[in-house]
Scaffold this active site. Sequence first.
Site, PDB file in Angstrom:
ATOM      1  N   ARG A 279       0.830  -1.214   0.000  1.00 33.32           N
ATOM      2  CA  ARG A 279       0.000   0.000   0.000  1.00 33.32           C
ATOM      3  C   ARG A 279       0.860   1.258   0.000  1.00 33.32           C
ATOM      4  O   ARG A 279       0.566   2.214  -0.729  1.00 33.32           O
ATOM      5  CB  ARG A 279      -0.954  -0.001   1.195  1.00 33.32           C
ATOM      6  CG  ARG A 279      -2.048  -1.057   1.072  1.00 33.32           C
ATOM      7  CD  ARG A 279      -2.933  -1.099   2.285  1.00 33.32           C
ATOM      8  NE  ARG A 279      -2.133  -1.405   3.466  1.00 33.32           N
ATOM      9  CZ  ARG A 279      -2.483  -1.130   4.707  1.00 33.32           C
ATOM     10  NH1 ARG A 279      -3.632  -0.536   4.958  1.00 33.32           N
ATOM     11  NH2 ARG A 279      -1.711  -1.445   5.716  1.00 33.32           N
TER      12      ARG A 279
ATOM     13  N   ASN B 174      -6.190  -2.830   1.952  1.00 26.10           N
ATOM     14  CA  ASN B 174      -6.156  -4.290   2.000  1.00 26.10           C
ATOM     15  C   ASN B 174      -7.583  -4.819   2.069  1.00 26.10           C
ATOM     16  O   ASN B 174      -8.433  -4.238   2.744  1.00 26.10           O
ATOM     17  CB  ASN B 174      -5.387  -4.771   3.230  1.00 26.10           C
ATOM     18  CG  ASN B 174      -3.892  -4.581   3.098  1.00 26.10           C
ATOM     19  OD1 ASN B 174      -3.356  -4.452   2.013  1.00 26.10           O
ATOM     20  ND2 ASN B 174      -3.210  -4.576   4.225  1.00 26.10           N
TER      21      ASN B 174
END
Length: 112
Positions: free
Chosen positions: A40, A58
């Site tokens: 990320r 996520n």
Amino acid sequence: MKNAKRLLPRNAAVKLTKVFNQPMQFHILISGRVQGVGFRDFARRSAEKHGIHGYTKNLGNGDVEIVAEGARIALHEFLVVLEKGPPMGIVDRVRIDERDCDGEYSNFEIRI
């Protein structure tokens, strides 16, 4: 010279039909070893470098979701980076859904 009639006269103005700076939105799902490896943050830094707005987060199934808005050419460059992933990650699959850009995002953020 069968195709000579199809050629444009010399110095004729040509209008490009493909607009590379057209704003688009991509909904991206990335599968593989992409959680717990800094994916990320990798996506956020890459998005900022390419002028992309949106978010990454996520998912419960182990995938990473990315919504990205920007110029079409920048989005494609961003995808090339995402397909490689961070050093500790392994990208097995990238799924992309192209959408019209609604200009909803003003930056790129990591969501939890």
